[in-house]
Each structure stands twice: as C-alpha cells, then as structure tokens.
Design an enzyme around this catalytic site. Structure first.
Site, PDB file in Angstrom:
ATOM      1  N   GLY A 282       0.833  -1.195   0.000  1.00  0.00           N
ATOM      2  CA  GLY A 282       0.000   0.000   0.000  1.00  0.00           C
ATOM      3  C   GLY A 282       0.866   1.242   0.000  1.00  0.00           C
ATOM      4  O   GLY A 282       2.028   1.216  -0.416  1.00  0.00           O
ATOM      5  N   ASP A 285       2.798   6.117   3.579  1.00  0.00           N
ATOM      6  CA  ASP A 285       2.283   6.661   4.836  1.00  0.00           C
ATOM      7  C   ASP A 285       1.601   5.578   5.666  1.00  0.00           C
ATOM      8  O   ASP A 285       1.813   5.488   6.886  1.00  0.00           O
ATOM      9  CB  ASP A 285       1.305   7.804   4.558  1.00  0.00           C
ATOM     10  CG  ASP A 285       2.003   9.068   4.082  1.00  0.00           C
ATOM     11  OD1 ASP A 285       3.232   9.163   4.259  1.00  0.00           O
ATOM     12  OD2 ASP A 285       1.322   9.947   3.520  1.00  0.00           O
ATOM     13  N   GLY A 287       2.158   2.386   5.369  1.00  0.00           N
ATOM     14  CA  GLY A 287       3.202   1.441   5.744  1.00  0.00           C
ATOM     15  C   GLY A 287       3.914   1.836   7.021  1.00  0.00           C
ATOM     16  O   GLY A 287       4.259   0.984   7.851  1.00  0.00           O
ATOM     17  N   GLU A 305       5.713  -3.480   0.807  1.00  0.00           N
ATOM     18  CA  GLU A 305       5.856  -3.063  -0.596  1.00  0.00           C
ATOM     19  C   GLU A 305       5.024  -1.803  -0.737  1.00  0.00           C
ATOM     20  O   GLU A 305       3.798  -1.855  -0.709  1.00  0.00           O
ATOM     21  CB  GLU A 305       5.394  -4.176  -1.539  1.00  0.00           C
ATOM     22  CG  GLU A 305       5.863  -3.972  -2.964  1.00  0.00           C
ATOM     23  CD  GLU A 305       4.825  -3.307  -3.834  1.00  0.00           C
ATOM     24  OE1 GLU A 305       4.946  -2.069  -4.010  1.00  0.00           O
ATOM     25  OE2 GLU A 305       3.913  -3.978  -4.308  1.00  0.00           O
ATOM     26  N   CYS A 339       2.144   0.838  -8.454  1.00  0.00           N
ATOM     27  CA  CYS A 339       3.152   1.387  -7.550  1.00  0.00           C
ATOM     28  C   CYS A 339       4.470   1.616  -8.266  1.00  0.00           C
ATOM     29  O   CYS A 339       5.250   2.491  -7.878  1.00  0.00           O
ATOM     30  CB  CYS A 339       3.344   0.457  -6.362  1.00  0.00           C
ATOM     31  SG  CYS A 339       3.676  -1.248  -6.826  1.00  0.00           S
TER      32      CYS A 339
END
Length: 538
Positions: A282, A285, A287, A305, A339
């Site tokens: 995700g 922030d 994470g 990740e 991502c």
C-alpha cells in the site's frame, strides 16, 4: 514458457509491437466515440455492460466457513464505472480479526497443514491453480467489475499469471530445506527452515488477485496459516478465491479472509499479539503506521511493498517510436494505478521535442471507456477519493506552469474516468514530479547527460523501480547499477515473472516478494547443534 507468455502481455520490448491488450483502435478519445458514450449520465447508463457473473460470496471466510461479521455490519463495494453499489459485504472489525487469528492459530498449532508432507501441500496449490483456470471468466469479471481495469487485461494477463504464481510456489513446497554446516570441534550442525506461524497479510486494491498470490502463495508453500485483509474497495475476488481453495482441499482455518477498513480491521491485524508475521502492500504513509503497530505489539517482522515514483529514462540513441510506446505503457497501464509506474519520464534534450509530440499523439489515441468492452485500454479510477486526488495533482501541474499537452479533465459525468494526461516542461521540484499520483498523468522531464539524469532520478524518497531505454549496452549497465531501485527494466517495463523478485529501496519498502527470496519472509531458521562422541572422521 507460461511465464514468458504472461510476461509478454505485461511488458513492452524492442521487438514487440503494440501489445494486444492495450492496442489503440485508432479513435480519438476526446472527440470521438468515447465522449459520445460518456457525455451524459443517461448515455453512460445505456452503454454500461452488465457482467454475467453472480456475486455469491460476500461474507468473511473464517475457519473454513463463510460467516457474517460479529457486529452484523456490512458496507458497499462500488462499481467504478458508475459509482453504484455492486454488493454489500461483511464489515470485519477487531472482533472478527480475533476470530480469524484464533482459527489460524489453532490450524497452525493443532491442524494438519504444517505437519502435512510438502508434496501434499504442493498438490493442494496445484489443484487450486487448476480451479482458477476453470473459473477464469468468473474471476476476471469480478476483478474488472470491482476494480475497473479492462476485462481483457484481467482475463488474458492477470488470471493466467495468478494461476502461474501458485504453480510456481507449489514447485517450491518440497524444495525448502536447511543446510549441514561444518563447525569447529566435535559437533554436528544443521539448520531447519520452519514455517513462521500465523501470517497477517493486507493487500491493496490495484491488483487484488495478483497481490493475493504474491502473499498467499509463499506463505502456504512454507506451511503457514493466514489471516488476509482485503482492500475495502475490492473484496470480491479474494472471497471467490477462498471458495476455490476450500474446493481444492485446503484445511479449515489455514486461510481466513476478512473484509473491512484499515483503521479497524487492518490496525487490529497489525497490532495483534498472536500474529507472527505481517506483510503489507500500500502507500508509504500507511506502511509507516503498520510498521509502528507491529513494533509496538509483539515486534512481528514486517514485509512492506510501498509507493514509488519510478524514473523512465530515454537516451538520445533510442528508437523514439518504440520509446514513446513503452513509456506510454509504463505510465498508463492499469489506469496509472501501479506502484512501479514510470511516472517520471526523463528524455534527452536532443530528442525531447519529438518525444513530447509523439507522446501527446499516443495519449490522444488511447481508448477509454467501459472496461467490459473490447478494445478498451483504460477504464475508470478505483473510486471517488482516488479520482479527486488525481484531479488535484493535474490542477497542481497546471498551476506550477508545466505545459498541459493533452487531457486534464474528467470524461463524462458518471463514474471515475479521467482523460489520459500528458505534461511537458516538468521540473523536479513540482509536486507532479515528486509525489505518487497513482493515475493517468505522464510527466515528461528533460535532461542533458548521464551523470545528471542518474543524480536526478535518485533524488526521491522512493526506490521501487526504474526503466532505461537505450541501444548502448555500456550506458544500460552503468545506469542500471547507479539507480537506487529494487527493479531496473532495460528496454522493457512491467515484466513480472513469478521467479523475478520485487521490492523497494528506501521508502518503497523492505523485503522481496515473488521468486526464491519471498520464501524467506515466511520461514524461521533454527540451528541444531549436536555434540559428537568420538566422531570417526575427525
């Protein structure tokens, strides 16, 4: 061979022409059929295709049964094409996470899965992969309906890779073993590679099934049990996959699936004292929050990740037409919701103007519309929040005096469709060059020499991926080694083979998923040292 076939669908290379999944039909997406289809809400409603798949599983999967949430609450999952409700799914919270963790703990401590022979575990994974292929159309339809990505992308690229990943990990199940270690003195030393226990996993909404496979596959191959939390935007395919796992013979409690929100279910999973391992994909922030919750509970190890702002570097010797097509794919694939998207397109000053003009022309040909229609390259953004975020960044780019070459607006007045957008004359200090936009917005920057572009490419808090486009092998090798990124694609992009590790440098995360390295995330290593009495060979 299967991996190479799937990779070819998810990548662009020197030798490939426009990929089948994303080929333009030659229509101008701003003044042709798309605006006519989406110009009014009534026209959009008339043109929407209703998928034939039935939404049959909306409850939590706990201990082998589909059950309501403890609170009885549900929440809607929405169709990104219209913003309308597809179905109401169970809203899991901390109590449901407790139930799921208890089931997973019992299955690990007392159940057959960790004790089962590795060969038998591999057979379950292989049966599951067979069932995925049998139900590929249902899975692809649910993925597109819930997420908005083109159906042909789901069916012909992502579902085959989903099955391939589980076959890959099935092959690893009986090849996980320790080592015999020569040690000083009269000792026999060997290591055991043991399953870590109960794995908590939190997956994102941009690739729901593939991220399911990246996490569930290695955890099961190693003999662990799992509590998986879906993204609240895209819970449907995880539940369907859970049903197929039960059909494949996975014992109750080994895989538990909870739909819910990050602040409740996600936080409860990250901070749970009886979860032995956590994996999260995700935003950076979020994470950070996940890592803090894990550290402040039982110090469980965490694989992350996270976000990216990947450079895509086009050198002056490049074939410009091929570079334009590859850069377009690197950014716009999956509505820009990747991502690792090549969201900073660096182009050498000698070919910059030509590249910009051709990139604009390619974006204008991109076919946007209902993802269930043939020939569609781009569907809607996932939800209103993401749509508004992307539009905010487009406004920022305009206000920062970047040149808006094309796009920049909503398509129609229903759903979350955004015109493919291209900015030129982008500077490094602009927000569109610094922040992860996660949408169909290409930023094209100019550079003069190799040293300069290496320095600028690395001046980011992220380090997930990068792309290099050049005919010069020395340049490719030099730049690949200099870039601070977990993956560098040379003359290709978004090549995702099951065996290729993926993960980030810096604030793009830690650990690696896919490939042999991903097994380390779900194993404990134990050293066993045995004293020897008069060993014959010493």
């Amino acid at each position: 061979m299967a991996a190479r076939r799937v990779s070819s669908l998810l990548s662009r290379s020197f030798s490939a022409s426009s990929p089948l999944l994303f080929r333009s039909q030659g229509r101008n997406c701003y003044n042709g059929g798309i605006l006519r289809r989406f110009g009014t809400s009534s026209a959009a409603a008339e043109e929407i295709i209703n998928p034939s798949v039935q939404v049959s599983h909306t409850q939590l999967l706990i201990n082998g049964n589909f059950v309501d949430s403890a609170s009885g609450k549900t929440f809607p999952t929405l169709d990104p094409r219209t913003g309308e409700v597809i179905a109401h799914v169970a809203e899991g919270d901390a109590e449901d996470i407790n139930r799921a963790v208890k089931a997973a703990r019992t299955a690990f401590d007392e159940g057959p899965w960790p004790k089962m022979s590795a060969y038998e575990r591999s057979r379950v994974l292989l049966r599951f992969a067979d069932l995925v292929e049998k139900h590929s159309e249902e899975l692809a339809s649910l993925e597109t309906w819930d997420n908005g990505k083109p159906y042909q992308q789901s069916l012909t690229a992502e579902i085959p890779m989903f099955a391939r990943l589980f076959r890959y990990y099935a092959g690893w199940a009986d090849k996980i073993h320790g080592l015999t270690i020569p040690a000083d003195g009269n000792y026999q030393v060997h290591t055991l590679h043991e399953p870590i226990g109960v794995a908590g996993q939190i997956i994102p909404w941009n690739f729901p099934l593939l991220m399911f496979a990246w996490k569930v596959g290695p955890a099961l191959a190693c003999g662990n049990t799992i509590v998986l939390k879906t993204a609240e935007q895209t819970p449907l395919t995880a539940f369907y996959a859970g049903k197929l796992f039960l059909e494949a013979g996975l014992p109750p409690g080994v895989l538990n699936i909870v739909s819910g929100f990050g602040a409740t279910a996600g936080a409860a999973l990250a901070s749970h004292m009886d979860v032995d391992k956590l994996a999260f994909t995700g935003s950076t922030d979020t994470g950070k929050v996940i890592l803090g919750l894990a550290a402040n509970s039982n110090l469980k190890p965490v694989t992350l990740e996270l976000g990216g702002k990947s450079p895509f570097i086009v050198f002056e010797d490049a074939d410009i037409d091929k570079a334009v097509e590859l850069a377009h794919f690197a950014l716009f694939f999956n509505q820009g919701q990747c991502c690792c998207a090549g969201s900073r397109t660096f182009v050498h000053e000698k070919v910059y103007d030509e590249f910009v003009e051709k990139s604009k022309a390619r974006a204008l040909k991109r076919v946007v519309g209902d993802p269930f229609r043939k020939g569609i390259e781009q569907g809607p953004q996932i939800d209103l929040k993401q749509f508004e975020k992307v539009m905010k960044y487009i406004k920022s780019g305009i206000e920062s005096n970047a040149t808006l070459e094309c796009g920049g607006d909503q398509i129609g007045d229903k759903g979350y469709f955004i015109q493919p957008t291209v900015f030129s004359n982008v500077k490094d200090d602009m927000l569109i060059a610094q922040d992860e936009i996660f949408g169909p917005v290409q930023s094209i920057l100019k550079f003069s020499d190799v040293d300069e572009v290496i320095k600028r490419a690395n001046e980011t808090k992220y380090g997930l991926a990068a792309g290099v486009f050049t005919k010069n092998l020395d340049t490719a090798n030099r730049v690949s080694r200099a870039l601070k990124a977990g993956t560098v694609w040379v003359n290709c992009f978004d090549v995702f083979d099951a065996a290729i590790p993926f993960g980030g440098y810096k604030m793009s995360g830690n650990g690696r998923e896919k490939g042999i390295y991903s097994l380390n995330n779900y194993l404990q290593i134990k050293a066993v040292v045995t004293a020897l009495n008069k060993p014959a060979w010493i």
